[in-house]
Enzyme design. Structure first.
Site, PDB file in Angstrom:
ATOM      1  N   SER A 212      -4.691   3.758   7.304  1.00  0.00           N
ATOM      2  CA  SER A 212      -5.561   2.784   7.653  1.00  0.00           C
ATOM      3  C   SER A 212      -5.493   1.592   6.649  1.00  0.00           C
ATOM      4  O   SER A 212      -6.056   0.577   6.638  1.00  0.00           O
ATOM      5  CB  SER A 212      -6.854   3.209   7.928  1.00  0.00           C
ATOM      6  OG  SER A 212      -7.046   3.469   9.256  1.00  0.00           O
TER       7      SER A 212
ATOM      8  N   SER B  41      -6.848   0.937  10.468  1.00  0.00           N
ATOM      9  CA  SER B  41      -7.960   0.536  10.996  1.00  0.00           C
ATOM     10  C   SER B  41      -8.726  -0.817  10.045  1.00  0.00           C
ATOM     11  O   SER B  41      -9.467  -1.477  10.428  1.00  0.00           O
ATOM     12  CB  SER B  41      -8.954   1.641  10.913  1.00  0.00           C
ATOM     13  OG  SER B  41      -9.236   2.093   9.746  1.00  0.00           O
TER      14      SER B  41
ATOM     15  N   LYS C 111     -14.488  -3.690   3.394  1.00  0.00           N
ATOM     16  CA  LYS C 111     -14.330  -3.170   4.687  1.00  0.00           C
ATOM     17  C   LYS C 111     -15.728  -2.919   4.977  1.00  0.00           C
ATOM     18  O   LYS C 111     -16.777  -2.336   4.176  1.00  0.00           O
ATOM     19  CB  LYS C 111     -13.519  -1.904   4.684  1.00  0.00           C
ATOM     20  CG  LYS C 111     -13.259  -1.432   6.126  1.00  0.00           C
ATOM     21  CD  LYS C 111     -12.328  -0.182   6.145  1.00  0.00           C
ATOM     22  CE  LYS C 111     -11.924   0.299   7.480  1.00  0.00           C
ATOM     23  NZ  LYS C 111     -10.798   1.409   7.349  1.00  0.00           N
TER      24      LYS C 111
END
Lengths: 464, 98
Positions: free
Chosen positions: A169, A145, A70
């Protein structure tokens, strides 16, 4: 992972072939916007390095694992930006501790994936670089997210990926993309080198198609780190070991199955799944959890307060975006931040600033910390009487891009996942249910602190 | 809780953010909606409950206080929007006559 490792040893294909295969998958569907950047050349370089180690018999336990990370995890000499304009062009001068540990076991990092700006969001629509599309149905969100990390694995662009989970997330996008997504116990994995959002809840964790691969990644990442004082000394287990078949004591919350936002078909499927588990000899008990509707408000107050403090470092002075429209030092701060942050980040900083400001601190921030204790104690209590708490990971399957405009409605998307973050306990989402249109929805398994091994073995036993 | 311009001004100053025109109206209505949403926590009885601040019981593990050079000057300055060979450069802090 197991099959890949065997194929590499048999020389069915080389690690270079494998990395090239993933790179072509990324290029084929670049319109999904799963990646912020592909580390094209250096992932190939590493492939040949690791390939020679495999030949020499000196390869680490993750040789063959091609991983995406990420865009909020620091990888030395690579850009990292939390999908925010304020960090555009920032090159990390150091490794996150987990990156160091993964590289030492010969992982190959193929690129960095898009996410909601500073990990704030539940749909990946808050990236400064545009939304990520769900690879299973491109009109839908992948969740957030860590939406890019989920989309990358679901589209076969890498074997596994890393996300971060502050309120759901990792688990929510895993649910929307049909993957295993794991949030470890708070303190299980070092946060050093993770761009901070809400430090008392953030945890890094893996996405994979199989629990075994997620477990293997956790095994390498977990453990005390002198650079993160909140990382735990608790023993690191062999999470990837396959357990013996056994029966467990399972529980679910009445308030969740009766929740008006829960998709009726999903409710029926969840209850049917509980029946299956009963028929397999597990004990299944209904519990009451009186705080269900207080979870998201508590989370909002605390996470926004922590965010307003954590994000004060982005001031346009030492790194990141500096506005050209400022004359003096004070307007440099204000203009750089106002031009650099997106609307959701600003909203959360403002609410966080409010709840921490004098006159409101006790009524909001301190109050939420007290409620957090009640929530944490109730959660730990429930988990001391059973092995796992089960629920659907999300109230429904992936929604359409653009469908949720109201911020509060978006926050409520996390209603089933935030409990684990507030209580600091581990939780995993595994693909189990399907919507009427065939989109996946996860089953969430939550365990007591540091019970990842048992939790992942149970998750593995439920895989088809 | 009413979100008026005075409160927005105060919070903007504390957070070093500015909201002008339409953005200002938007943040006013968003904040009021967000506050209304968290307002329900006030109904929960927390008499005698201590705030939960630390998630783990393991605090207090001390390490030796040893200076370590983890980031070189060059590396620290590399990402600066403006710098010379030794320092970050910032716009003027003091104006003439101050």
């Amino acid at each position: 992972m197991r099959e890949i490792r065997e194929a590499l040893l048999r020389e069915d294909y080389s690690l270079t072939d494998l990395v090239k295969h993933y790179q072509s998958k990324i290029a084929e569907r670049s319109h999904l916007a799963a990646f912020r950047e592909v580390f094209t050349d250096d992932s190939l370089e590493r492939a040949s390095e690791v390939q020679s180690k495999i030949k020499a018999g000196t390869a680490g336990k993750l040789a063959g694992m091609v991983l995406a990370i990420k865009d909020n995890i620091c990888y030395r000499d690579h850009e990292v930006g939390a999908a925010s304009k304020i960090l555009e062009g920032f090159i990390s001068p150091y490794h996150a501790t987990i990156v160091e540990r993964l590289l030492a076991e010969d992982v190959i990092i193929i690129g960095r994936t898009s996410c909601d700006e500073f990990a704030m969001g539940s749909s990946n629509e808050n990236s400064a670089y545009g939304p990520v599309l769900n690879p299973l149905d491109e009109a839908l969100v992948p969740g957030g997210s860590s939406g890019g990390s989920a989309a990358a694995v679901a589209a076969g662009m890498c074997l596994a990926s890393l996300g971060s989970d502050t309120g759901g997330s990792i688990r929510q996008p895993a649910s929307f993309c049909g993957l295993v997504g794991l949030k470890p116990t708070y303190g299980r994995v070092s946060r050093y080198g993770l761009l901070a959002y809400a430090s008392s809840m953030d945890q890094i964790g893996p996405f994979a198609s199989k629990s075994e691969d997620a477990a293997l990644l956790l095994e390498v990442m977990a453990g005390k780190d002198s650079k993160d004082n909140t990382s735990s000394n608790h023993r690191v287990d062999e999470y990837s070991e396959e357990g013996k078949a056994r029966t467990y004591e399972l529980a679910y919350y009445k308030e969740i199955v009766e929740h008006p936002g829960l998709d009726p078909q999903l409710k029926a499927d969840f209850l049917a799944q509980l029946e299956i588990l009963r028929s397999q000899g597990h004990k299944v008990e209904e519990l009451s959890f009186p705080y269900l509707n207080d979870l998201v408000p508590t989370y909002n107050v605390l996470s926004n307060a922590e965010a307003s403090s954590n994000l004060s470092r982005y001031d346009g002075i030492r790194y990141g975006y500096r506005s050209e429209n400022a004359g003096d030092i004070d307007t440099t701060y204000t203009k750089s931040r106002s031009e650099g942050f997106g609307p959701e980040v600003k909203r959360r900083i403002m609410l966080g600033t409010f709840v921490l400001s004098s006159g409101y601190y006790d009524a909001y921030y301190s109050k939420a910390q007290k409620v957090r204790r009640l929530i944490r104690d109730a959660t730990i209590n429930a988990l001391s009487d059973c092995d796992f708490i089960l629920s659907p990971t999300t109230p429904h399957s992936a929604f359409k891009i653009g469908d949720i405009q109201d911020p509060v409605q978006m926050y409520l998307e996390d209603i089933f996942t935030v409990q684990a973050n507030l209580a600091g306990v581990p939780s995993v989402s595994i693909p189990k249910f399907k919507s009427a249109s065939g989109m996946p929805i996860g089953l969430q398994i939550t365990a007591g602190p540091f019970e990842e091994k048992k939790m992942l073995q149970f998750a593995r036993s439920l895989e088809d | 809780m009413k979100i008026d311009d005075a409160l927005i001004d105060k919070l903007s100053e504390l957070a070093k953010l500015e909201f002008v025109g339409e953005e200002r109206e938007r943040i006013k209505s968003d904040l009021s909606r967000m506050l209304q949403f968290v307002e329900k926590l006030k109904e929960i009885d927390t008499e005698g409950v201590n705030p939960l601040i630390h998630l783990t019981e393991e605090y207090g593990s001390l390490r030796e206080d040893r200076a370590e050079n983890t980031l070189s000057k060059g590396d620290a300055l590399k990402n600066a929007p403006s710098a010379n060979s030794d320092y970050f450069k910032v716009p003027k802090v003091l104006k003439k006559g101050e």
